[in-house]
Scaffold this motif. Structure first.
Motif, PDB file in Angstrom:
ATOM      1  N   ILE A 108       0.835  -1.205   0.000  1.00  0.00           N
ATOM      2  CA  ILE A 108       0.000   0.000   0.000  1.00  0.00           C
ATOM      3  C   ILE A 108       0.866   1.249   0.000  1.00  0.00           C
ATOM      4  O   ILE A 108       0.591   2.213  -0.732  1.00  0.00           O
ATOM      5  N   VAL A 109       1.929   1.237   0.784  1.00  0.00           N
ATOM      6  CA  VAL A 109       2.854   2.386   0.819  1.00  0.00           C
ATOM      7  C   VAL A 109       3.484   2.601  -0.549  1.00  0.00           C
ATOM      8  O   VAL A 109       3.580   3.737  -1.035  1.00  0.00           O
ATOM      9  N   VAL A 110       3.899   1.523  -1.200  1.00  0.00           N
ATOM     10  CA  VAL A 110       4.519   1.631  -2.526  1.00  0.00           C
ATOM     11  C   VAL A 110       3.523   2.175  -3.543  1.00  0.00           C
ATOM     12  O   VAL A 110       3.869   3.013  -4.391  1.00  0.00           O
ATOM     13  N   ILE A 111       2.275   1.740  -3.466  1.00  0.00           N
ATOM     14  CA  ILE A 111       1.245   2.250  -4.379  1.00  0.00           C
ATOM     15  C   ILE A 111       1.054   3.749  -4.179  1.00  0.00           C
ATOM     16  O   ILE A 111       0.960   4.511  -5.151  1.00  0.00           O
ATOM     17  N   ILE A 112       0.997   4.182  -2.947  1.00  0.00           N
ATOM     18  CA  ILE A 112       0.823   5.615  -2.662  1.00  0.00           C
ATOM     19  C   ILE A 112       2.025   6.413  -3.154  1.00  0.00           C
ATOM     20  O   ILE A 112       1.870   7.504  -3.720  1.00  0.00           O
ATOM     21  N   ILE A 113       3.227   5.871  -2.986  1.00  0.00           N
ATOM     22  CA  ILE A 113       4.425   6.542  -3.523  1.00  0.00           C
ATOM     23  C   ILE A 113       4.334   6.642  -5.038  1.00  0.00           C
ATOM     24  O   ILE A 113       4.678   7.668  -5.634  1.00  0.00           O
ATOM     25  N   GLY A 114       3.844   5.595  -5.685  1.00  0.00           N
ATOM     26  CA  GLY A 114       3.691   5.611  -7.147  1.00  0.00           C
ATOM     27  C   GLY A 114       2.714   6.676  -7.598  1.00  0.00           C
ATOM     28  O   GLY A 114       2.976   7.421  -8.551  1.00  0.00           O
ATOM     29  N   TYR A 115       1.569   6.770  -6.926  1.00  0.00           N
ATOM     30  CA  TYR A 115       0.603   7.826  -7.263  1.00  0.00           C
ATOM     31  C   TYR A 115       1.204   9.203  -7.050  1.00  0.00           C
ATOM     32  O   TYR A 115       1.009  10.112  -7.843  1.00  0.00           O
ATOM     33  N   GLY A 116       1.937   9.355  -5.960  1.00  0.00           N
ATOM     34  CA  GLY A 116       2.585  10.645  -5.681  1.00  0.00           C
ATOM     35  C   GLY A 116       3.595  11.027  -6.753  1.00  0.00           C
ATOM     36  O   GLY A 116       3.691  12.198  -7.139  1.00  0.00           O
ATOM     37  N   ALA A 117       4.325  10.046  -7.248  1.00  0.00           N
ATOM     38  CA  ALA A 117       5.303  10.325  -8.308  1.00  0.00           C
ATOM     39  C   ALA A 117       4.603  10.765  -9.589  1.00  0.00           C
ATOM     40  O   ALA A 117       5.062  11.682 -10.273  1.00  0.00           O
ATOM     41  N   ILE A 118       3.479  10.132  -9.904  1.00  0.00           N
ATOM     42  CA  ILE A 118       2.743  10.500 -11.116  1.00  0.00           C
ATOM     43  C   ILE A 118       2.153  11.899 -10.972  1.00  0.00           C
ATOM     44  O   ILE A 118       2.247  12.725 -11.874  1.00  0.00           O
ATOM     45  N   VAL A 119       1.565  12.180  -9.822  1.00  0.00           N
ATOM     46  CA  VAL A 119       0.957  13.496  -9.600  1.00  0.00           C
ATOM     47  C   VAL A 119       2.022  14.585  -9.586  1.00  0.00           C
ATOM     48  O   VAL A 119       1.815  15.676 -10.131  1.00  0.00           O
ATOM     49  N   SER A 120       3.181  14.292  -9.011  1.00  0.00           N
ATOM     50  CA  SER A 120       4.225  15.319  -8.937  1.00  0.00           C
ATOM     51  C   SER A 120       4.735  15.718 -10.313  1.00  0.00           C
ATOM     52  O   SER A 120       5.215  16.833 -10.498  1.00  0.00           O
ATOM     53  N   GLN A 121       4.617  14.826 -11.294  1.00  0.00           N
ATOM     54  CA  GLN A 121       5.044  15.176 -12.646  1.00  0.00           C
ATOM     55  C   GLN A 121       4.056  16.114 -13.318  1.00  0.00           C
ATOM     56  O   GLN A 121       4.399  16.812 -14.262  1.00  0.00           O
ATOM     57  N   GLY A 122       2.826  16.147 -12.833  1.00  0.00           N
ATOM     58  CA  GLY A 122       1.826  17.033 -13.403  1.00  0.00           C
ATOM     59  C   GLY A 122       1.845  18.424 -12.801  1.00  0.00           C
ATOM     60  O   GLY A 122       1.233  19.345 -13.322  1.00  0.00           O
ATOM     61  N   ILE A 123       2.530  18.611 -11.693  1.00  0.00           N
ATOM     62  CA  ILE A 123       2.583  19.908 -11.020  1.00  0.00           C
ATOM     63  C   ILE A 123       3.848  20.630 -11.450  1.00  0.00           C
ATOM     64  O   ILE A 123       4.947  20.098 -11.332  1.00  0.00           O
ATOM     65  N   GLN A 124       3.676  21.839 -11.927  1.00  0.00           N
ATOM     66  CA  GLN A 124       4.837  22.629 -12.335  1.00  0.00           C
ATOM     67  C   GLN A 124       5.218  23.544 -11.189  1.00  0.00           C
ATOM     68  O   GLN A 124       4.505  24.483 -10.853  1.00  0.00           O
ATOM     69  N   LEU A 125       6.345  23.251 -10.555  1.00  0.00           N
ATOM     70  CA  LEU A 125       6.758  24.004  -9.387  1.00  0.00           C
ATOM     71  C   LEU A 125       7.655  25.189  -9.730  1.00  0.00           C
ATOM     72  O   LEU A 125       7.907  26.034  -8.888  1.00  0.00           O
ATOM     73  N   SER A 126       8.136  25.249 -10.945  1.00  0.00           N
ATOM     74  CA  SER A 126       9.122  26.267 -11.283  1.00  0.00           C
ATOM     75  C   SER A 126       8.516  27.648 -11.477  1.00  0.00           C
ATOM     76  O   SER A 126       9.191  28.641 -11.312  1.00  0.00           O
ATOM     77  N   LYS A 127       7.234  27.735 -11.819  1.00  0.00           N
ATOM     78  CA  LYS A 127       6.641  29.031 -12.113  1.00  0.00           C
ATOM     79  C   LYS A 127       5.185  29.027 -11.665  1.00  0.00           C
ATOM     80  O   LYS A 127       4.465  28.081 -11.939  1.00  0.00           O
ATOM     81  N   PRO A 128       4.743  30.069 -10.978  1.00  0.00           N
ATOM     82  CA  PRO A 128       3.335  30.121 -10.595  1.00  0.00           C
ATOM     83  C   PRO A 128       2.453  30.282 -11.814  1.00  0.00           C
ATOM     84  O   PRO A 128       2.924  30.707 -12.872  1.00  0.00           O
TER      85      PRO A 128
END
Length: 157
Positions: A108-128
């Motif tokens: 379950i922890v690994v699955i949540i880490i996987g979802y987090g990795a996918i979501v983090s690629q969709g968030i652009q942190l470099s520019k508001p």
């Protein structure tokens, strides 16, 4: 015998034409270049490196949790690496699953880490969102220059 040879030649000609279908991929040249530039970007390289290190670490942990307790499923770190990559990437074939309660909790922890990795690629942190003030100024200046070029000179009477 002669008819058999002609059928065989016809089959070979069809195979040759089938091989030329690869040339249809030429139309996707520009998309291929875009894909390569995306893969070569620093953000993608960091993500792939982080994904690789995380996969090896999680595989080792899964081997320590399930390795001695299950028969044949998690008997080596490479087999655990297969499970980890499939689980982290959220593919989840289901052919290898943990049997123990600690292994299931860890899954379950690994699955949540996987979802987090996918979501983090969709968030652009470099520019508001939106344009930065300096970009707005540059765009307004370009717009004013273009408007000035297209205005007709006024005649003063």
């Amino acid at each position: 015998e002669h008819q058999r040879v002609s059928y065989w030649m016809l089959l070979q000609i069809f195979r040759l034409f089938h091989m030329f279908r690869v040339l249809k991929l030429v139309r996707y040249r520009q998309e291929g270049r875009a894909m390569l530039s995306a893969i070569e970007s620093p953000k993608a390289v960091v993500f792939i490196f982080g994904f690789s290190i995380t996969s090896v670490l999680l595989s080792t942990l899964m081997y320590l949790i399930e390795g001695q307790r299950t028969a044949g499923k998690f008997d080596s770190i490479p087999s655990c690496l297969y499970w980890t990559v499939v689980t982290l990437s959220t593919v989840g074939y289901g052919d290898v699953t943990p049997d123990t309660v600690p292994g299931k909790v860890f899954a379950i922890v690994v699955i949540i880490i996987g979802y987090g990795a996918i979501v983090s690629q969709g968030i652009q942190l470099s520019k508001p969102p939106g344009l930065l003030p300096s970009e707005k100024c540059q765009m307004m200046h370009k717009l004013n220059v273009l408007l000035a070029q297209h205005r007709e000179p006024r005649h003063v009477v």
